[in-house]
Design a protein around this motif. Sequence first.
Motif, PDB file in Angstrom:
ATOM      1  N   THR A 234      37.849 -97.996 -15.854  1.00 46.99           N
ATOM      2  CA  THR A 234      39.132 -96.586 -15.850  1.00 46.99           C
ATOM      3  C   THR A 234      39.485 -97.687 -16.822  1.00 46.99           C
ATOM      4  O   THR A 234      40.087 -96.583 -17.916  1.00 46.99           O
ATOM      5  CB  THR A 234      39.493 -96.334 -15.064  1.00 46.99           C
ATOM      6  OG1 THR A 234      38.237 -96.265 -14.275  1.00 46.99           O
ATOM      7  CG2 THR A 234      40.953 -95.682 -15.363  1.00 46.99           C
ATOM      8  N   ALA A 235      40.593 -98.872 -17.043  1.00 44.38           N
ATOM      9  CA  ALA A 235      41.416 -99.534 -17.628  1.00 44.38           C
ATOM     10  C   ALA A 235      40.534 -99.642 -18.912  1.00 44.38           C
ATOM     11  O   ALA A 235      41.270 -99.910 -20.189  1.00 44.38           O
ATOM     12  CB  ALA A 235      41.398-101.567 -17.033  1.00 44.38           C
ATOM     13  N   ASP A 239      41.856 -98.865 -22.691  1.00 44.92           N
ATOM     14  CA  ASP A 239      42.278 -99.290 -23.586  1.00 44.92           C
ATOM     15  C   ASP A 239      41.611 -98.773 -25.181  1.00 44.92           C
ATOM     16  O   ASP A 239      42.110 -98.331 -25.947  1.00 44.92           O
ATOM     17  CB  ASP A 239      41.953-100.456 -23.748  1.00 44.92           C
ATOM     18  CG  ASP A 239      42.016-101.343 -24.339  1.00 44.92           C
ATOM     19  OD1 ASP A 239      43.311-101.389 -24.778  1.00 44.92           O
ATOM     20  OD2 ASP A 239      41.299-101.851 -25.263  1.00 44.92           O
ATOM     21  N   TYR A 244      41.634 -94.950 -29.876  1.00 44.22           N
ATOM     22  CA  TYR A 244      41.588 -92.914 -30.507  1.00 44.22           C
ATOM     23  C   TYR A 244      43.131 -92.706 -30.566  1.00 44.22           C
ATOM     24  O   TYR A 244      43.347 -92.079 -31.342  1.00 44.22           O
ATOM     25  CB  TYR A 244      41.138 -92.065 -29.221  1.00 44.22           C
ATOM     26  CG  TYR A 244      41.076 -91.116 -29.179  1.00 44.22           C
ATOM     27  CD1 TYR A 244      40.799 -90.366 -30.373  1.00 44.22           C
ATOM     28  CD2 TYR A 244      42.015 -90.427 -28.768  1.00 44.22           C
ATOM     29  CE1 TYR A 244      40.492 -89.332 -30.607  1.00 44.22           C
ATOM     30  CE2 TYR A 244      42.676 -89.020 -28.836  1.00 44.22           C
ATOM     31  CZ  TYR A 244      41.975 -88.423 -29.705  1.00 44.22           C
ATOM     32  OH  TYR A 244      42.514 -87.120 -30.499  1.00 44.22           O
ATOM     33  N   ALA A 369      48.171 -90.213 -10.152  1.00 47.49           N
ATOM     34  CA  ALA A 369      47.419 -91.099 -11.561  1.00 47.49           C
ATOM     35  C   ALA A 369      46.328 -90.277 -12.148  1.00 47.49           C
ATOM     36  O   ALA A 369      46.988 -90.391 -13.909  1.00 47.49           O
ATOM     37  CB  ALA A 369      46.727 -92.231 -11.758  1.00 47.49           C
ATOM     38  N   MET A 376      50.461 -85.942 -19.079  1.00 48.34           N
ATOM     39  CA  MET A 376      50.935 -87.179 -20.448  1.00 48.34           C
ATOM     40  C   MET A 376      50.133 -86.294 -21.480  1.00 48.34           C
ATOM     41  O   MET A 376      50.316 -85.705 -22.865  1.00 48.34           O
ATOM     42  CB  MET A 376      50.927 -87.915 -20.423  1.00 48.34           C
ATOM     43  CG  MET A 376      49.410 -88.891 -20.566  1.00 48.34           C
ATOM     44  SD  MET A 376      50.200 -90.230 -22.613  1.00 48.34           S
ATOM     45  CE  MET A 376      49.021 -90.541 -22.891  1.00 48.34           C
TER      46      MET A 376
HETATM   47 FE1  HEB Z   1      44.279 -92.565 -18.148  1.00 45.16          FE
HETATM   48  C1  HEB Z   1      44.472 -89.747 -20.460  1.00 45.16           C
HETATM   49  C2  HEB Z   1      44.460 -95.045 -20.871  1.00 45.16           C
HETATM   50  C3  HEB Z   1      44.270 -95.995 -16.197  1.00 45.16           C
HETATM   51  C4  HEB Z   1      43.163 -90.989 -15.355  1.00 45.16           C
HETATM   52  N1  HEB Z   1      44.889 -92.316 -20.561  1.00 45.16           N
HETATM   53  C5  HEB Z   1      44.631 -91.379 -21.427  1.00 45.16           C
HETATM   54  C6  HEB Z   1      45.012 -91.466 -22.808  1.00 45.16           C
HETATM   55  C7  HEB Z   1      44.941 -92.805 -22.640  1.00 45.16           C
HETATM   56  C8  HEB Z   1      44.721 -93.266 -20.867  1.00 45.16           C
HETATM   57  C9  HEB Z   1      45.785 -93.557 -23.739  1.00 45.16           C
HETATM   58  C10 HEB Z   1      45.583 -90.302 -23.050  1.00 45.16           C
HETATM   59  C11 HEB Z   1      44.616 -89.670 -24.206  1.00 45.16           C
HETATM   60  C12 HEB Z   1      44.378 -88.736 -24.773  1.00 45.16           C
HETATM   61  O1  HEB Z   1      45.251 -88.078 -24.602  1.00 45.16           O
HETATM   62  O2  HEB Z   1      43.744 -88.230 -25.461  1.00 45.16           O
HETATM   63  N2  HEB Z   1      44.610 -94.752 -18.902  1.00 45.16           N
HETATM   64  C13 HEB Z   1      45.033 -95.232 -19.730  1.00 45.16           C
HETATM   65  C14 HEB Z   1      44.829 -96.441 -19.748  1.00 45.16           C
HETATM   66  C15 HEB Z   1      44.980 -97.218 -18.521  1.00 45.16           C
HETATM   67  C16 HEB Z   1      44.481 -95.874 -17.970  1.00 45.16           C
HETATM   68  C17 HEB Z   1      45.296 -97.562 -20.807  1.00 45.16           C
HETATM   69  C18 HEB Z   1      44.468 -98.235 -17.108  1.00 45.16           C
HETATM   70  C19 HEB Z   1      45.508 -99.147 -16.785  1.00 45.16           C
HETATM   71  N3  HEB Z   1      44.083 -92.857 -16.570  1.00 45.16           N
HETATM   72  C20 HEB Z   1      44.781 -94.375 -15.602  1.00 45.16           C
HETATM   73  C21 HEB Z   1      43.908 -94.156 -14.062  1.00 45.16           C
HETATM   74  C22 HEB Z   1      44.348 -93.060 -14.180  1.00 45.16           C
HETATM   75  C23 HEB Z   1      43.880 -91.867 -15.588  1.00 45.16           C
HETATM   76  C24 HEB Z   1      43.953 -95.101 -13.305  1.00 45.16           C
HETATM   77  C25 HEB Z   1      43.247 -91.835 -12.978  1.00 45.16           C
HETATM   78  C26 HEB Z   1      43.293 -91.949 -11.702  1.00 45.16           C
HETATM   79  N4  HEB Z   1      44.761 -90.616 -17.893  1.00 45.16           N
HETATM   80  C27 HEB Z   1      43.990 -89.912 -16.828  1.00 45.16           C
HETATM   81  C28 HEB Z   1      43.411 -88.750 -16.857  1.00 45.16           C
HETATM   82  C29 HEB Z   1      44.053 -88.655 -18.353  1.00 45.16           C
HETATM   83  C30 HEB Z   1      44.426 -89.785 -19.179  1.00 45.16           C
HETATM   84  C31 HEB Z   1      43.252 -87.711 -16.216  1.00 45.16           C
HETATM   85  C32 HEB Z   1      43.491 -86.933 -19.233  1.00 45.16           C
HETATM   86  C33 HEB Z   1      42.236 -87.395 -20.237  1.00 45.16           C
HETATM   87  C34 HEB Z   1      42.458 -88.068 -20.582  1.00 45.16           C
HETATM   88  O3  HEB Z   1      41.483 -88.988 -21.242  1.00 45.16           O
HETATM   89  O4  HEB Z   1      42.686 -87.011 -22.015  1.00 45.16           O
END
Ligand code: HEB
Length: 448
Positions: A234-235, A239, A244, A369, A376
Motif C-alpha cells: 500500500t505504501a 507513492d 500520478y 485510513a 481526500m
Molecule cells: Fe492512500 C488515496 C497516497 C496509505 C487508502 N492515497 C490516495 C491518494 C494518494 C495516496 C496520493 C490520492 C489518489 C487520487 O486522488 O487520485 N496512501 C498514499 C500514501 C500512503 C497511503 C503515500 C502511504 C503511507 N492509503 C493509505 C492507507 C490506506 C489508504 C494505509 C488505507 C488503509 N488512499 C486510500 C484510499 C484512497 C487513497 C481508500 C482513495 C482511492 C484512491 O486511490 O484515490
Amino acid sequence: MLFEDPVFASRMLSLLTLSIHAIFATLGVGLPLMIIIAHWLGIKKNDEHYLLMARRWARGFVVLVAVGVVTGTAIALQLALLWPNFMEMAGHVIALPLFMEVFAFFFEAIFLGIYLYTWNRFDDQRKHLLLLIPVAIGATMSAFFITTVNGFMNAPTGFQIIGGQMTGVSPIEAMFNPATPTKAAHVISTAFMTSAFVLAALAAYRLLKGAQHVYYKKALHLMMVVGLIFAIATAVIGDFAGKYLAKHQPEKLAAAEWHFETMEGAPLVLFGILDDEQNVRFGLEIPYALSILAHNHPQAEVIGLNEFPQEWHPPLFIHYLFDLMVIIGVWLVLFSFVYWWGMRRKWTIVTSRWFRRLIVASGPLAMLAIQAGWWMTEFGRQPWILRGVMTVEEAATQSPYVGHLFFFFLALYLILVIGVVVVLRNINQRFPLEQDLAHEGGERPWIT
Ligand code: HEB
C-alpha cells in the motif's frame, strides 16, 4: 437551512452513502483473499484450525456482502437521482464499467453460493478451494471496474466535447484513464490490508477477553503477516498515487500539501495550522520529501496551488485527511513489522496485553485510513464532478427534497449497521469455536 440547498444536500447524501459503502465494500473485496489463504494453508499444513478459519470467516463474509449489495445499490440509485446532469453527459461512457461491475459481482456471488453449500461435499479439499478463486477474482474485479469510474471522474479521457455534448466516446480509453492504474491498485491493496488487520484485531480481542485456544493465536499471526505484506504494498503504491497526482491533478496534491508556490526541492508538511497569508504554523516539515513523493527527485519542481485560478482550488482541509491516511499507513507498516520481527525473535512484548490492545486498534485504524483516503480523493476533486468538464454544482439535481432523502437514508444505514452487528454476534454465539472444533472430522453442520 443548509439541507434546503439541493447541491449541499446531494453532496451530504453522497458522502454518507459512499462512506458507509466503503466499509462493507472494503471487507467484501478483501475477505475472500484471506479466506483463500487460510483454506490453502489448512490444506498445505494439514491443519484443521486454518480450515476452520476459512469456514468461520466465510460465514461473516456472506453477511457483509449482502449489506454491500444494499449500499452499492443505493449508490447506483443516487447517482441517477442526485447527479442527473452528470449521468446525462457521461452515463453512456461509464455504462461499460458499471455493467462489468455488476457482471463481476454475479460471478462472485454464484461461486460463493456454491462454496458455502458444499462444505461437506468434497472429499478432496483442494477442489473445494478451487471454488473460492472465482469468488476472489470477482470481488477484486468489481473493485477494479468501479474504481475506473472514479478514475474517469478525476482524469476524464476518451471523448470529445462538441457543442456541450460528449461525442466520439471510446469507453475502453475512458476506463483505462491515467488515474486507473494507481487508483485501482491502491484501492485493492488497501482492501486486502484492512481486511487482514480487521481479522487480526478480532483474534486479538478474543485473546484479550480470555480465550486460550491456539486457533486465535494462529489467526492473529497469519493476519498480522498478511497485513504487513499489504501495508508495504500500500505504501509503495501510495507513492505512485502521489506521482500520478503530481502529473495529472497537481492542484489536488498542492492543496493536500499546502504547497502554494511552485518550487524546486519542496518539503512535505505534516499537520500544522494555516494562517491568512498562506503560512503554515506548527507544521512538521520534512525537507525535499514532497519533491521525492511527486517526482522521485529531491530537487524536482513541484507546482504550487497559486498557479491555479481560485475557482480551481480544492478545500484546504484535505491536508489533514492526507496526513491522517499517511500517518496511519506508516504506523501500520512499522507496527506490523515490529510484531513480525518480535515473533521471530521471541520477544515477549509482542504477546503482551498492551501490544494486543494495539493490534485491536489497528483494525479500526486501517478503516479510518480508508475513509480519510476517499474523503481526500473526493473533496480534493472539488469543484469538479468530472475534472475540467463539469462541476458538482452543474451536475446536481434541483429537487428541494434531497434533504428529506438524506434523513431517510441515514435511518436506513443505522438500521443496517445495527442489523449487521446483531447478526454477526448471533452467528458467533450460535457457532462457538469449541463446538466448531468438536464437529471437525465428523458431520459438519457449518451452515444451517
Ligand atoms: Fe492512500 C488515496 C497516497 C496509505 C487508502 N492515497 C490516495 C491518494 C494518494 C495516496 C496520493 C490520492 C489518489 C487520487 O486522488 O487520485 N496512501 C498514499 C500514501 C500512503 C497511503 C503515500 C502511504 C503511507 N492509503 C493509505 C492507507 C490506506 C489508504 C494505509 C488505507 C488503509 N488512499 C486510500 C484510499 C484512497 C487513497 C481508500 C482513495 C482511492 C484512491 O486511490 O484515490
